[in-house]
Design a protein around this motif. Structure first.
Motif, PDB file in Angstrom:
ATOM      1  N   ALA A 103       9.793   4.577   7.866  1.00 62.16           N
ATOM      2  CA  ALA A 103       9.735   5.725   8.783  1.00 62.16           C
ATOM      3  C   ALA A 103       8.398   6.434   8.771  1.00 62.16           C
ATOM      4  CB  ALA A 103      10.842   6.716   8.438  1.00 62.16           C
ATOM      5  N   GLY A 104       7.660   6.348   7.690  1.00 62.63           N
ATOM      6  CA  GLY A 104       6.385   7.049   7.626  1.00 62.63           C
ATOM      7  C   GLY A 104       5.910   7.175   6.199  1.00 62.63           C
ATOM      8  N   TRP A 105       5.119   8.226   5.938  1.00 64.12           N
ATOM      9  CA  TRP A 105       4.520   8.408   4.630  1.00 64.12           C
ATOM     10  C   TRP A 105       4.625   9.858   4.202  1.00 64.12           C
ATOM     11  CZ3 TRP A 105       2.306   6.154   8.882  1.00 64.12           C
ATOM     12  CH2 TRP A 105       2.136   4.760   8.828  1.00 64.12           C
ATOM     13  N   ASP A 106       4.689  10.071   2.888  1.00 62.59           N
ATOM     14  CA  ASP A 106       4.725  11.431   2.376  1.00 62.59           C
ATOM     15  C   ASP A 106       3.410  12.141   2.653  1.00 62.59           C
ATOM     16  OD1 ASP A 106       7.276  11.166   1.417  1.00 62.59           O
ATOM     17  OD2 ASP A 106       6.662  10.626  -0.617  1.00 62.59           O
ATOM     18  N   LYS A 147      -3.239   9.276  13.533  1.00 64.41           N
ATOM     19  CA  LYS A 147      -4.364   9.677  12.690  1.00 64.41           C
ATOM     20  C   LYS A 147      -3.885  10.153  11.324  1.00 64.41           C
ATOM     21  CE  LYS A 147      -7.238  11.035  16.629  1.00 64.41           C
ATOM     22  NZ  LYS A 147      -7.866  12.174  17.354  1.00 64.41           N
ATOM     23  N   ALA A 148      -2.730  10.808  11.304  1.00 63.65           N
ATOM     24  CA  ALA A 148      -2.212  11.348  10.049  1.00 63.65           C
ATOM     25  C   ALA A 148      -1.808  10.252   9.077  1.00 63.65           C
ATOM     26  CB  ALA A 148      -1.013  12.251  10.330  1.00 63.65           C
ATOM     27  N   ARG A 149      -1.574   9.030   9.579  1.00 66.54           N
ATOM     28  CA  ARG A 149      -1.148   7.949   8.673  1.00 66.54           C
ATOM     29  C   ARG A 149      -2.249   7.578   7.690  1.00 66.54           C
ATOM     30  NH1 ARG A 149      -1.091   2.757  12.823  1.00 66.54           N
ATOM     31  NH2 ARG A 149      -3.099   3.154  13.789  1.00 66.54           N
ATOM     32  N   TYR A 150      -3.518   7.898   8.046  1.00 66.91           N
ATOM     33  CA  TYR A 150      -4.592   7.649   7.095  1.00 66.91           C
ATOM     34  C   TYR A 150      -4.484   8.615   5.917  1.00 66.91           C
ATOM     35  CZ  TYR A 150      -7.120   5.359  10.986  1.00 66.91           C
ATOM     36  OH  TYR A 150      -7.499   4.574  12.031  1.00 66.91           O
ATOM     37  N   PRO A 151      -4.661   8.162   4.682  1.00 69.78           N
ATOM     38  CA  PRO A 151      -4.869   9.121   3.595  1.00 69.78           C
ATOM     39  C   PRO A 151      -6.086   9.979   3.944  1.00 69.78           C
ATOM     40  CG  PRO A 151      -4.485   6.929   2.728  1.00 69.78           C
ATOM     41  CD  PRO A 151      -4.643   6.774   4.218  1.00 69.78           C
ATOM     42  N   LYS A 152      -6.157  11.182   3.417  1.00 71.30           N
ATOM     43  CA  LYS A 152      -7.176  12.148   3.820  1.00 71.30           C
ATOM     44  C   LYS A 152      -8.583  11.575   3.769  1.00 71.30           C
ATOM     45  CE  LYS A 152      -8.763  16.845   2.789  1.00 71.30           C
ATOM     46  NZ  LYS A 152      -8.553  18.038   1.935  1.00 71.30           N
ATOM     47  N   LYS A 153      -8.963  10.945   2.652  1.00 73.02           N
ATOM     48  CA  LYS A 153     -10.328  10.442   2.522  1.00 73.02           C
ATOM     49  C   LYS A 153     -10.603   9.294   3.492  1.00 73.02           C
ATOM     50  CE  LYS A 153      -9.161   7.351  -1.349  1.00 73.02           C
ATOM     51  NZ  LYS A 153      -9.468   6.996  -2.758  1.00 73.02           N
ATOM     52  N   THR A 180      -4.703  -4.961  -7.051  1.00 71.04           N
ATOM     53  CA  THR A 180      -5.452  -5.103  -8.301  1.00 71.04           C
ATOM     54  C   THR A 180      -5.957  -3.759  -8.821  1.00 71.04           C
ATOM     55  OG1 THR A 180      -7.658  -5.395  -7.280  1.00 71.04           O
ATOM     56  CG2 THR A 180      -6.265  -7.370  -7.511  1.00 71.04           C
ATOM     57  N   TRP A 181      -5.913  -2.714  -7.996  1.00 75.79           N
ATOM     58  CA  TRP A 181      -6.465  -1.424  -8.394  1.00 75.79           C
ATOM     59  C   TRP A 181      -5.591  -0.750  -9.446  1.00 75.79           C
ATOM     60  CZ3 TRP A 181      -8.912   1.554  -3.687  1.00 75.79           C
ATOM     61  CH2 TRP A 181      -9.849   0.713  -3.063  1.00 75.79           C
ATOM     62  N   ARG A 182      -6.228   0.002 -10.338  1.00 74.37           N
ATOM     63  CA  ARG A 182      -5.516   0.744 -11.373  1.00 74.37           C
ATOM     64  C   ARG A 182      -5.997   2.194 -11.400  1.00 74.37           C
ATOM     65  NH1 ARG A 182      -3.141  -3.110 -10.656  1.00 74.37           N
ATOM     66  NH2 ARG A 182      -2.198  -4.581 -12.144  1.00 74.37           N
ATOM     67  N   PRO A 183      -5.088   3.158 -11.551  1.00 75.44           N
ATOM     68  CA  PRO A 183      -3.644   2.943 -11.685  1.00 75.44           C
ATOM     69  C   PRO A 183      -3.044   2.356 -10.414  1.00 75.44           C
ATOM     70  CG  PRO A 183      -4.133   5.267 -11.364  1.00 75.44           C
ATOM     71  CD  PRO A 183      -5.458   4.593 -11.573  1.00 75.44           C
ATOM     72  N   ALA A 184      -1.975   1.616 -10.583  1.00 69.14           N
ATOM     73  CA  ALA A 184      -1.386   0.890  -9.465  1.00 69.14           C
ATOM     74  C   ALA A 184      -0.778   1.843  -8.438  1.00 69.14           C
ATOM     75  CB  ALA A 184      -0.314  -0.062  -9.981  1.00 69.14           C
ATOM     76  N   TYR A 185      -0.891   1.458  -7.168  1.00 69.01           N
ATOM     77  CA  TYR A 185      -0.248   2.220  -6.106  1.00 69.01           C
ATOM     78  C   TYR A 185       1.258   1.977  -6.141  1.00 69.01           C
ATOM     79  CZ  TYR A 185      -4.796   2.981  -3.824  1.00 69.01           C
ATOM     80  OH  TYR A 185      -6.074   3.363  -3.531  1.00 69.01           O
ATOM     81  N   SER A 186       2.020   2.970  -5.730  1.00 69.25           N
ATOM     82  CA  SER A 186       3.440   2.751  -5.504  1.00 69.25           C
ATOM     83  C   SER A 186       3.574   1.871  -4.262  1.00 69.25           C
ATOM     84  CB  SER A 186       4.154   4.084  -5.280  1.00 69.25           C
ATOM     85  OG  SER A 186       3.759   4.649  -4.031  1.00 69.25           O
ATOM     86  N   PRO A 187       4.725   1.213  -4.063  1.00 67.75           N
ATOM     87  CA  PRO A 187       4.893   0.389  -2.852  1.00 67.75           C
ATOM     88  C   PRO A 187       4.608   1.165  -1.570  1.00 67.75           C
ATOM     89  CG  PRO A 187       6.641  -0.093  -4.404  1.00 67.75           C
ATOM     90  CD  PRO A 187       5.888   1.083  -4.968  1.00 67.75           C
ATOM     91  N   LEU A 245       0.845   1.788  -1.300  1.00 64.89           N
ATOM     92  CA  LEU A 245       0.168   0.529  -0.987  1.00 64.89           C
ATOM     93  C   LEU A 245       0.253   0.222   0.498  1.00 64.89           C
ATOM     94  CD1 LEU A 245      -1.225  -2.104  -1.916  1.00 64.89           C
ATOM     95  CD2 LEU A 245       1.060  -3.067  -2.264  1.00 64.89           C
ATOM     96  N   GLU A 246       1.441   0.341   1.065  1.00 69.93           N
ATOM     97  CA  GLU A 246       1.602   0.036   2.486  1.00 69.93           C
ATOM     98  C   GLU A 246       0.827   1.012   3.352  1.00 69.93           C
ATOM     99  OE1 GLU A 246       2.888  -2.741   3.769  1.00 69.93           O
ATOM    100  OE2 GLU A 246       2.938  -3.210   1.621  1.00 69.93           O
ATOM    101  N   ARG A 247       0.762   2.267   2.927  1.00 70.13           N
ATOM    102  CA  ARG A 247       0.005   3.244   3.700  1.00 70.13           C
ATOM    103  C   ARG A 247      -1.483   2.898   3.685  1.00 70.13           C
ATOM    104  NH1 ARG A 247      -0.626   9.825   2.931  1.00 70.13           N
ATOM    105  NH2 ARG A 247      -1.350  10.210   5.046  1.00 70.13           N
ATOM    106  N   MET A 248      -2.004   2.499   2.526  1.00 68.19           N
ATOM    107  CA  MET A 248      -3.409   2.127   2.427  1.00 68.19           C
ATOM    108  C   MET A 248      -3.714   0.885   3.259  1.00 68.19           C
ATOM    109  SD  MET A 248      -5.023   4.359   0.606  1.00 68.19           S
ATOM    110  CE  MET A 248      -6.536   3.472   0.251  1.00 68.19           C
ATOM    111  N   VAL A 249      -2.826  -0.102   3.220  1.00 67.77           N
ATOM    112  CA  VAL A 249      -3.034  -1.322   4.008  1.00 67.77           C
ATOM    113  C   VAL A 249      -2.999  -1.011   5.496  1.00 67.77           C
ATOM    114  CG1 VAL A 249      -2.058  -3.579   4.610  1.00 67.77           C
ATOM    115  CG2 VAL A 249      -2.150  -2.869   2.217  1.00 67.77           C
ATOM    116  N   THR A 250      -2.017  -0.207   5.906  1.00 69.74           N
ATOM    117  CA  THR A 250      -1.899   0.171   7.322  1.00 69.74           C
ATOM    118  C   THR A 250      -3.153   0.896   7.802  1.00 69.74           C
ATOM    119  OG1 THR A 250       0.511   0.340   7.180  1.00 69.74           O
ATOM    120  CG2 THR A 250      -0.555   1.493   8.999  1.00 69.74           C
TER     121      THR A 250
END
Length: 281
Positions: free
Chosen positions: A8-11, A91-97, A135-142, A145-150
């Motif tokens: 449905a989306g992202w926190d 646009k909001a689906r992007y993490p802030k940075k 491969t990044w640490r600390p590991a992303y939650s599922p 991860l999907e938000r970053m890939v999207t």
């Protein structure tokens, strides 16, 4: 919760300036739902999401996907009021940075990009990006991860702009050989790069590992140039890694990128090199 809940989306990230807009969309969704005489369970069932997810969206704790708003607009007969926020949520689906970077890339008329550790994000396939981010640490939650890939895949819309910006990539040889994911993931990644390199506004070059007098050892270099003559750049090696826009600082980055580009293989040689690397897999 059913399997569709996480789709449905992202926190919303704490302190994100997009939060008031997300909260407004949530309130609007609730108003439209109540006006249509639907309960939360009924809307959740119609959309294929969990009830808890709908409640999180309505209280502004969850960023709805644009397609979720589109479907809700149809189901609730909202007459386009929910659809009106699709671009904002896109646009909001992007993490802030990442959102800030994407906005700069959208303005660019020229992008000079040197990557030293990984294949540049704008060149990555979805499966390669997902394997790399794992491969990044600390590991992303599922969900993270999907938000970053999207977000990373959405940034590739820069290739579809008209007119498109001039794009220059210089990649380290090692990034073409490291089997992120597995050999087949890397094969498809290299094949994708060969296709991208055929675009008339893309110049892709490889820096051989054997190059000893290499000014890129300080880290990545990125220079974005805008239509008004201004620009923005950053590098790992100087300015504390922060984005810079002062002409004097940009000249430093321009100079460094220019020398890196001159020492790399030509675009034609680079394509042959990638094809040979692909043949070795």
């Amino acid at each position: 919760m059913d399997e569709g809940v996480d789709e449905a989306g992202w926190d919303v990230e704490p302190g994100d300036e997009i939060e008031p807009v997300v909260q407004a969309v949530g309130r609007l969704l609730k108003v439209c739902r109540e006006s249509a005489g639907m309960s939360v369970p009924e809307l959740a069932a119609a959309l294929g999401y969990g009830e808890d997810m709908i409640r999180k969206i309505e209280r502004g704790a969850r960023i709805p996907r644009p397609e979720c708003l589109d479907r809700a607009d149809q189901i609730l007969r909202a007459q386009g009021h929910l659809r009106a926020f699709m671009d904002d949520m896109r646009k909001a689906r992007y993490p802030k940075k990442v959102r800030q970077l994407a906005e700069l890339e959208e303005r660019s008329v020229e992008m000079l990009l040197y990557s030293n550790h990984n294949i540049h994000g704008l060149l990555q396939t979805e499966e390669y990006a997902r394997a790399l981010l794992r491969t990044w640490r600390p590991a992303y939650s599922p969900d993270e991860l999907e938000r970053m890939v999207t977000a990373r895949m959405a940034r590739k819309s820069v290739f579809e702009r008209s007119p498109a910006p001039e794009l220059g990539f210089v990649l380290e040889e090692v990034t073409l050989r490291r089997p992120i994911g597995d050999t087949m993931v890397l094969r498809r990644q290299l094949e994708h790069m060969l296709e991208v390199a055929k675009l008339p506004f893309v110049e892709l070059q490889v820096m051989p590992t054997a190059s000893a007098n290499h000014p890129g050892t300080g880290g990545l270099v990125e220079v974005l140039k805008f239509a008004d003559g201004t620009g923005m750049g950053r590098t790992d090696g100087d300015f504390g890694g922060r984005p810079v826009s002062h002409p004097r600082q940009l000249r430093v980055l321009d100079l460094r990128y220019g020398i890196i580009r001159a020492q790399a293989l030509t675009p034609e040689e680079s394509l042959v090199f990638i094809e040979q690397t692909l043949g070795e897999l």
